[in-house]
Design a protein around this motif. Structure first.
Motif, short mmCIF file in Angstrom:
data_model
loop_
_atom_site.label_atom_id
_atom_site.label_comp_id
_atom_site.label_asym_id
_atom_site.label_seq_id
_atom_site.Cartn_x
_atom_site.Cartn_y
_atom_site.Cartn_z
N ALA A 22 0.83 -1.21 0.00
CA ALA A 22 0.00 0.00 0.00
C ALA A 22 0.86 1.25 0.00
N THR A 23 1.96 1.22 0.74
CA THR A 23 2.87 2.37 0.78
C THR A 23 3.49 2.62 -0.59
N VAL A 24 3.98 1.56 -1.21
CA VAL A 24 4.58 1.69 -2.55
C VAL A 24 3.53 2.19 -3.54
N TYR A 25 2.33 1.64 -3.47
CA TYR A 25 1.26 2.05 -4.38
C TYR A 25 0.94 3.54 -4.20
N LEU A 26 0.82 3.98 -2.96
CA LEU A 26 0.52 5.39 -2.70
C LEU A 26 1.62 6.31 -3.22
#
Length: 135
Positions: A22-26
């Motif tokens: 989720a962090t990478v996606y954001l």
């Protein structure tokens, strides 16, 4: 006892991988892909779920220019090479976590296969994008 230990381990891996994914996606959506869209005035390859034609790709790359292409290769692609493995780990471990309680393991194995397979297809797409940018 062994199944319970494995289930807890799968659960922990799933949660950590989900947070990282989720962090990478954001970061991709709000930083790198947003920057590429601002620079080019067009949606980047990764934000086109229905694909793009050769003329769409050429138009996008022309709009990016050399600096935008370099940014794509140096910022977006490294993140997009990390994301599929994190997503596959999240999905696979979640399936194993909940699937360990199921009597039929076939669905569990199919789910893991599909999660890993989708990650592999994302890598193929990324390599294709790199090839397009470099050509």
């Amino acid at each position: 006892m062994k199944n319970r230990y494995l289930s807890m381990r799968f659960g922990k891996i799933a949660i950590v991988a989900a947070i990282l994914a989720a962090t990478v996606y954001l970061v991709m959506v709000s930083v790198t892909l947003a920057h590429l869209e601002v620079v080019s005035g067009q949606r980047p390859f990764d934000m086109r779920p229905f694909g793009y034609s050769p003329s769409d790709a050429a138009t996008f790359l022309d709009a990016l220019g050399i600096a935008g292409r370099d940014y794509y290769l140096s910022h977006q692609i490294p993140l997009d090479m990390l994301y599929p493995v994190l997503l596959a780990m999240t999905l696979s471990n979640t399936i194993l976590w909940f699937g360990s309680r199921m009597p039929n393991r076939r669905l569990m194995h199919l789910g893991v296969f599909l999660a890993v397979g989708s990650g592999l297809f994302d890598y193929i797409e990324n390599l294709g994008i790199v090839a397009i940018i470099l050509s």
